[in-house]
Design a protein around this motif. Structure first.
Motif, PDB file in Angstrom:
ATOM      1  N   GLN A   1     -15.607   8.476  10.423  1.00 47.33           N
ATOM      2  CA  GLN A   1     -14.494   8.511  11.216  1.00 47.33           C
ATOM      3  C   GLN A   1     -13.282   7.620  10.876  1.00 47.33           C
ATOM      4  O   GLN A   1     -12.314   7.993  10.847  1.00 47.33           O
ATOM      5  CB  GLN A   1     -14.688   8.290  12.854  1.00 47.33           C
ATOM      6  CG  GLN A   1     -15.583   9.538  13.452  1.00 47.33           C
ATOM      7  CD  GLN A   1     -16.103   9.074  14.708  1.00 47.33           C
ATOM      8  OE1 GLN A   1     -16.284   8.150  15.001  1.00 47.33           O
ATOM      9  NE2 GLN A   1     -16.172  10.271  15.633  1.00 47.33           N
ATOM     10  N   THR A   2     -13.664   6.292  10.690  1.00 44.15           N
ATOM     11  CA  THR A   2     -12.709   5.524  10.227  1.00 44.15           C
ATOM     12  C   THR A   2     -12.088   5.871   8.694  1.00 44.15           C
ATOM     13  O   THR A   2     -10.881   5.592   8.651  1.00 44.15           O
ATOM     14  CB  THR A   2     -13.255   4.020  10.245  1.00 44.15           C
ATOM     15  OG1 THR A   2     -14.393   4.117   9.329  1.00 44.15           O
ATOM     16  CG2 THR A   2     -13.710   3.514  11.555  1.00 44.15           C
ATOM     17  N   GLU A   3     -12.873   6.195   8.120  1.00 47.39           N
ATOM     18  CA  GLU A   3     -12.533   6.946   6.492  1.00 47.39           C
ATOM     19  C   GLU A   3     -11.555   7.944   6.765  1.00 47.39           C
ATOM     20  O   GLU A   3     -10.446   7.962   6.086  1.00 47.39           O
ATOM     21  CB  GLU A   3     -13.715   7.009   5.858  1.00 47.39           C
ATOM     22  CG  GLU A   3     -13.342   7.464   4.291  1.00 47.39           C
ATOM     23  CD  GLU A   3     -14.477   7.823   3.317  1.00 47.39           C
ATOM     24  OE1 GLU A   3     -14.162   8.562   2.508  1.00 47.39           O
ATOM     25  OE2 GLU A   3     -15.614   7.432   3.527  1.00 47.39           O
ATOM     26  N   GLU A   4     -11.663   8.950   7.553  1.00 49.95           N
ATOM     27  CA  GLU A   4     -11.027  10.077   8.007  1.00 49.95           C
ATOM     28  C   GLU A   4      -9.703   9.576   8.472  1.00 49.95           C
ATOM     29  O   GLU A   4      -8.687  10.137   7.997  1.00 49.95           O
ATOM     30  CB  GLU A   4     -11.553  11.149   8.845  1.00 49.95           C
ATOM     31  CG  GLU A   4     -10.902  12.257   9.100  1.00 49.95           C
ATOM     32  CD  GLU A   4     -10.846  13.178   8.110  1.00 49.95           C
ATOM     33  OE1 GLU A   4      -9.693  14.020   7.798  1.00 49.95           O
ATOM     34  OE2 GLU A   4     -11.826  13.191   7.171  1.00 49.95           O
ATOM     35  N   PHE A   5      -9.452   8.551   9.231  1.00 50.74           N
ATOM     36  CA  PHE A   5      -8.317   8.065   9.923  1.00 50.74           C
ATOM     37  C   PHE A   5      -7.665   7.398   8.887  1.00 50.74           C
ATOM     38  O   PHE A   5      -6.253   7.864   8.783  1.00 50.74           O
ATOM     39  CB  PHE A   5      -8.740   6.932  10.933  1.00 50.74           C
ATOM     40  CG  PHE A   5      -9.034   7.508  12.340  1.00 50.74           C
ATOM     41  CD1 PHE A   5      -8.967   9.060  12.577  1.00 50.74           C
ATOM     42  CD2 PHE A   5      -9.992   6.597  13.078  1.00 50.74           C
ATOM     43  CE1 PHE A   5      -9.435   9.147  13.835  1.00 50.74           C
ATOM     44  CE2 PHE A   5     -10.685   7.156  13.973  1.00 50.74           C
ATOM     45  CZ  PHE A   5     -10.233   8.446  14.472  1.00 50.74           C
ATOM     46  N   ASP A   6      -8.166   6.746   7.906  1.00 47.89           N
ATOM     47  CA  ASP A   6      -7.584   6.011   6.869  1.00 47.89           C
ATOM     48  C   ASP A   6      -6.823   7.052   5.845  1.00 47.89           C
ATOM     49  O   ASP A   6      -5.824   7.036   5.437  1.00 47.89           O
ATOM     50  CB  ASP A   6      -8.395   5.078   6.040  1.00 47.89           C
ATOM     51  CG  ASP A   6      -8.749   3.934   6.746  1.00 47.89           C
ATOM     52  OD1 ASP A   6      -8.158   3.576   7.566  1.00 47.89           O
ATOM     53  OD2 ASP A   6      -9.996   3.221   6.216  1.00 47.89           O
ATOM     54  N   LEU A   7      -7.463   8.232   5.779  1.00 49.03           N
ATOM     55  CA  LEU A   7      -7.039   9.195   4.795  1.00 49.03           C
ATOM     56  C   LEU A   7      -5.633   9.994   5.597  1.00 49.03           C
ATOM     57  O   LEU A   7      -4.922  10.261   4.792  1.00 49.03           O
ATOM     58  CB  LEU A   7      -7.966  10.222   4.163  1.00 49.03           C
ATOM     59  CG  LEU A   7      -9.266   9.668   3.514  1.00 49.03           C
ATOM     60  CD1 LEU A   7     -10.401  10.829   3.541  1.00 49.03           C
ATOM     61  CD2 LEU A   7      -8.734   9.328   2.113  1.00 49.03           C
ATOM     62  N   ARG A   8      -5.906  10.055   6.766  1.00 45.58           N
ATOM     63  CA  ARG A   8      -4.826  10.883   7.237  1.00 45.58           C
ATOM     64  C   ARG A   8      -3.717   9.953   7.553  1.00 45.58           C
ATOM     65  O   ARG A   8      -2.520  10.437   7.318  1.00 45.58           O
ATOM     66  CB  ARG A   8      -5.217  11.217   8.863  1.00 45.58           C
ATOM     67  CG  ARG A   8      -6.265  12.485   8.942  1.00 45.58           C
ATOM     68  CD  ARG A   8      -6.458  12.792  10.093  1.00 45.58           C
ATOM     69  NE  ARG A   8      -7.517  13.854  10.100  1.00 45.58           N
ATOM     70  CZ  ARG A   8      -7.628  14.660  11.209  1.00 45.58           C
ATOM     71  NH1 ARG A   8      -6.982  14.837  12.227  1.00 45.58           N
ATOM     72  NH2 ARG A   8      -8.626  15.627  11.096  1.00 45.58           N
ATOM     73  N   ILE A   9      -3.686   8.760   7.542  1.00 48.29           N
ATOM     74  CA  ILE A   9      -2.773   7.702   7.821  1.00 48.29           C
ATOM     75  C   ILE A   9      -2.132   7.793   6.167  1.00 48.29           C
ATOM     76  O   ILE A   9      -0.960   7.643   6.264  1.00 48.29           O
ATOM     77  CB  ILE A   9      -3.262   6.533   8.231  1.00 48.29           C
ATOM     78  CG1 ILE A   9      -3.517   6.397   9.724  1.00 48.29           C
ATOM     79  CG2 ILE A   9      -2.092   5.496   8.124  1.00 48.29           C
ATOM     80  CD1 ILE A   9      -4.028   5.376  10.516  1.00 48.29           C
ATOM     81  N   ALA A  10      -2.730   7.567   5.370  1.00 46.88           N
ATOM     82  CA  ALA A  10      -2.384   7.385   3.849  1.00 46.88           C
ATOM     83  C   ALA A  10      -1.604   8.723   3.581  1.00 46.88           C
ATOM     84  O   ALA A  10      -0.422   8.781   2.931  1.00 46.88           O
ATOM     85  CB  ALA A  10      -3.510   7.384   2.739  1.00 46.88           C
TER      86      ALA A  10
END
Length: 78
Positions: free
Chosen positions: A43-52
């Motif tokens: 989930q944290t990786e998915e958040f990072d990708l979306r923010i990027a």
């Protein structure tokens, strides 16, 4: 026969009411609290990708932030 009113004296016994209302408000506020969500690594990786992605293409993001038992939505650009 004249009526003798006690004036403010009759309301002195009800002076606890503001405190009772405040305690009731606090009780309902505590019941509305939610537990802090536990995020896994995916989930944290998915958040990072979306923010990027939003940063690269100048898109708006909507973040739901947990703060002391309550969630707040924040919308803006990164």
């Amino acid at each position: 026969m004249a009526i003798r009113d006690r004036g403010k004296m009759k309301w002195q016994s009800a002076s606890f009411l503001p405190l009772a209302f405040e305690m009731t408000r606090e009780m309902f506020k505590d019941q509305a609290r939610t537990a802090k969500p536990i995020l896994d690594e995916h989930q944290t990786e998915e958040f990072d990708l979306r923010i990027a992605y939003a940063t690269e293409y100048n898109h708006e993001v909507k973040l739901t932030v947990w703060d002391d038992g309550f969630t707040h939505d924040i919308t803006g650009r990164v």
